[in-house]
Design an enzyme around this catalytic site. Structure first.
Site, PDB file in Angstrom:
ATOM      1  N   CYS A   1      -8.877  52.014 -47.715  1.00  0.00           N
ATOM      2  CA  CYS A   1      -9.025  51.617 -49.115  1.00  0.00           C
ATOM      3  C   CYS A   1     -10.396  51.988 -49.695  1.00  0.00           C
ATOM      4  O   CYS A   1     -10.636  53.168 -49.933  1.00  0.00           O
ATOM      5  CB  CYS A   1      -8.696  50.140 -49.258  1.00  0.00           C
ATOM      6  SG  CYS A   1      -8.212  49.710 -50.934  1.00  0.00           S
TER       7      CYS A   1
ATOM      8  N   HIS B   1      -4.060  47.882 -45.618  1.00  0.00           N
ATOM      9  CA  HIS B   1      -4.720  46.776 -44.922  1.00  0.00           C
ATOM     10  C   HIS B   1      -3.682  46.149 -44.004  1.00  0.00           C
ATOM     11  O   HIS B   1      -2.603  46.677 -43.828  1.00  0.00           O
ATOM     12  CB  HIS B   1      -5.195  45.727 -45.938  1.00  0.00           C
ATOM     13  CG  HIS B   1      -6.198  46.236 -46.911  1.00  0.00           C
ATOM     14  ND1 HIS B   1      -7.522  46.375 -46.596  1.00  0.00           N
ATOM     15  CD2 HIS B   1      -6.071  46.608 -48.206  1.00  0.00           C
ATOM     16  CE1 HIS B   1      -8.177  46.813 -47.672  1.00  0.00           C
ATOM     17  NE2 HIS B   1      -7.321  46.977 -48.653  1.00  0.00           N
TER      18      HIS B   1
HETATM   19  N1  GLN Z   1     -12.294  48.661 -55.093  1.00  0.00           N
HETATM   20  C1  GLN Z   1     -11.273  49.600 -54.724  1.00  0.00           C
HETATM   21  C2  GLN Z   1     -10.058  49.625 -55.637  1.00  0.00           C
HETATM   22  O1  GLN Z   1      -9.718  48.623 -56.234  1.00  0.00           O
HETATM   23  C3  GLN Z   1     -10.872  49.343 -53.274  1.00  0.00           C
HETATM   24  C4  GLN Z   1     -10.169  48.034 -53.077  1.00  0.00           C
HETATM   25  C5  GLN Z   1      -9.961  47.672 -51.625  1.00  0.00           C
HETATM   26  O2  GLN Z   1     -10.677  48.152 -50.746  1.00  0.00           O
HETATM   27  N2  GLN Z   1      -9.006  46.796 -51.349  1.00  0.00           N
HETATM   28  O3  GLN Z   1      -9.422  50.646 -55.743  1.00  0.00           O
END
Ligand code: GLN
Length: 242
Positions: free
Chosen positions: A94, A195
């Site tokens: 992510c 995740h």
């Molecule tokens: N901040 C990033 C987004 O919203 C990654 C989010 C995350 O790592 N869950 O795309």
């Protein structure tokens, strides 16, 4: 790899480890030990230098501000680029995935340079945040079973010509571009939106990282009944109507 010892580096647990991404380090470590390897695991905080002699580097997800801080520090440090130049394996999730690309949109709404280790560019999605369970088919070249994971991101990731899609989604958004792709990889650098933690839900991805690090085609089998039960539960609950 030196001798029988695997050097596992978990990057910036203080900034990048949402939704249990720490579990990825635990899974790689345990599955390596179950194969009789010594594991030297190093958790590198964001005020510490990134060692360049690691075999496998893991990076997790994070909210927008920690993501910008992590990108700034990784760029300044330069160690991860050098490690990849030495052939290291990187598995990112992510925010970590977005940081490995050429650029992403930061918490200030500005274009933030990434490390350019993956040929991807992330923009900010205009629509709803991508949140929920994901099921997908991992690129057949990697020889892995169905992907299961959980996504939560606003960013959308576009793949350039030298990045291959890691998977194609059957359920969920993945890269969010509407083309059904999820994540990206090149030789030794992997990125995913999953995740879960993703390596607990897909332990054979952890084994792929180990095989790449050891430069072998197969690993001794281990008892995966617990993982199989977890996978079956997650796959079946993802398929239930909301
Ligand atoms: N901040 C990033 C987004 O919203 C990654 C989010 C995350 O790592 N869950 O795309």
């Amino acid at each position: 790899m030196s001798d029988n010892s695997l050097r596992l580096v978990w990057i910036y647990p203080d900034l990048l480890s949402t939704y249990g991404d720490q579990g990825n380090a635990l899974v790689v470590e345990r599955r390596a030990r179950q194969r009789g390897l010594d594991v030297a695991r190093l958790d590198v905080r964001s005020d510490q230098p990134i060692p360049t002699s690691g075999d496998i580097y893991l990076i997790g997800g994070g909210e927008d501000r920690p993501q910008r801080l992590a990108a700034e520090r990784l760029r300044r440090d330069g160690g991860l680029d050098r490690a990849v130049g030495n052939g290291a394996i990187v598995f990112s999730v992510c925010a970590g995935y977005q940081i490995l690309g050429h650029e992403f949109i930061n918490d200030l709404g500005q274009r933030e340079p990434g490390l350019g280790l993956l040929d991807v560019v992330s923009t900010r999605g205009e629509g709803e945040r991508c949140v929920g369970d994901v099921l997908g088919d991992i690129d057949a070249r990697l020889g892995l079973p169905q992907l299961t994971g959980f996504e939560n991101h606003q960013g959308i990731t576009h793949l350039g010509p030298t990045a291959r899609p890691f998977a194609n989604v059957r359920l969920g958004k993945g890269n969010g571009t509407g083309d059904g792709t999820e994540g990206a990889y090149n030789d030794t650098v992997f990125g995913t939106y999953m995740h879960g933690p993703v390596l607990a839900r897909n332990p054979l991805i952890a084994d792929l990282l180990l095989k790449l690090a050891l430069d072998v085609n197969a690993l001794p089998p281990i008892d995966d009944r617990w993982y199989e039960a977890l996978r079956a539960e997650r796959i079946s609950s993802a398929q239930q109507p909301a």
